[in-house]
Design a protein around this motif. Sequence first.
Motif, short mmCIF file in Angstrom:
data_model
loop_
_atom_site.label_atom_id
_atom_site.label_comp_id
_atom_site.label_asym_id
_atom_site.label_seq_id
_atom_site.Cartn_x
_atom_site.Cartn_y
_atom_site.Cartn_z
N ARG A 105 0.77 -1.03 0.08
CA ARG A 105 -0.01 -0.16 -0.12
C ARG A 105 0.79 1.55 0.07
NH1 ARG A 105 -2.63 -3.34 -1.54
NH2 ARG A 105 -4.71 -4.15 -0.98
N SER A 106 2.19 1.34 0.48
CA SER A 106 3.09 2.34 0.30
C SER A 106 4.46 1.77 0.18
CB SER A 106 2.98 3.02 1.68
OG SER A 106 3.44 2.23 2.59
N ALA A 107 4.57 1.10 -0.83
CA ALA A 107 5.95 0.64 -1.45
C ALA A 107 6.77 1.68 -1.83
CB ALA A 107 5.66 -0.32 -2.50
N VAL A 108 8.10 1.66 -1.84
CA VAL A 108 9.04 2.51 -2.27
C VAL A 108 9.88 1.74 -3.03
CG1 VAL A 108 11.20 3.74 -1.74
CG2 VAL A 108 8.97 4.25 -0.35
N ALA A 118 13.51 11.00 1.03
CA ALA A 118 13.72 9.61 0.76
C ALA A 118 13.58 8.73 2.16
CB ALA A 118 15.10 9.44 0.25
N HIS A 119 14.25 9.51 3.26
CA HIS A 119 14.19 8.91 4.47
C HIS A 119 12.62 9.01 4.95
CE1 HIS A 119 18.27 7.89 6.00
NE2 HIS A 119 18.73 8.94 5.02
N ALA A 120 11.95 9.72 4.88
CA ALA A 120 10.63 9.87 5.02
C ALA A 120 9.88 8.61 4.50
CB ALA A 120 9.81 11.09 4.92
N ALA A 121 10.17 8.54 3.11
CA ALA A 121 9.37 7.49 2.34
C ALA A 121 9.95 6.25 2.81
CB ALA A 121 9.69 7.72 0.81
N THR A 137 0.37 1.68 -5.83
CA THR A 137 0.96 0.67 -4.99
C THR A 137 2.44 1.30 -4.52
OG1 THR A 137 0.20 -1.01 -6.55
CG2 THR A 137 2.19 -1.53 -5.24
N ALA A 138 3.10 1.90 -5.42
CA ALA A 138 4.50 2.68 -4.89
C ALA A 138 4.10 4.15 -4.58
CB ALA A 138 5.28 2.48 -6.09
N ALA A 139 4.44 4.64 -3.30
CA ALA A 139 4.42 5.88 -2.78
C ALA A 139 5.38 6.78 -3.36
CB ALA A 139 4.51 5.90 -1.40
#
Length: 253
Positions: free
Chosen positions: A20-23, A184-187, A98-100
């Motif tokens: 639901r929140s892939a990186v 990037a760190h937050a994601a 799918t990818a945040a």
Amino acid sequence: MERDDERKLAELKRLIEGARSAVVFTGAGISTGSGIPDFRSPGGLWSQNRPIEFDAFVSSAEMRREAWRRKFVMDDATRGAKPNAAHRAVARLVETGTAAAVVTQNIDGLHETSGVPAKKLIELHGNGTYAKCLDCWTRHELDEVRRVFEATGDPPPCRACGGLVKSATISFGQAMPIEAMERAHAAAEAADVFLVLGSSLVVYPAAALPVAAKRAGAALVIANREATDLDPYADLLLRSDLVELLAPYSDAP
């Protein structure tokens, strides 16, 4: 296909479909299928045209000229490169929600070309498809810089402030972009799946992101041709060609 390979592909499918929140974190390996070589390979274009370090670029007119000469050699070698099925699959994962976020070490601009919107794309090492002034950050197009360089032997000064114009990439010795690293760190810390595609995971601080994601509870997937130092921490390891691996997702409904 061996049974273990089938199991891994099924697990990848399960993780992607459940995310639901892939990186997605990409390195040079995702672009080799577009004809852009892995520049760290021995004897490759990158080793023959190694980027000039930042301090040398700033302090020396001769080094600035050499940096731009090498830049244009590299551009000529990769001209015409287009997104491949792996890029399109990543764009599709973003489009479907799918990818945040897509975090990339690449400077080739192919994620943007494939359709990943700027607000979802984090380019940790900048972008080599244009240039910027180091003082006022005015954007300069490469064709503009090249015309002047080939006519005079020197790159042009910034048209807005007269400052130094440099490819909009992060050179060795240049500070990493603070905003991009924070995003990037937050994601990574918000991810439920962290998917590494084609990165050797040796360049820091970018390579610390998979660890941050894993510590925050994400499933870590590493798909890379060669082994990486972070393989022991991965929930799923894949050695497949990325274009073949991700082609089924590039046009998925």
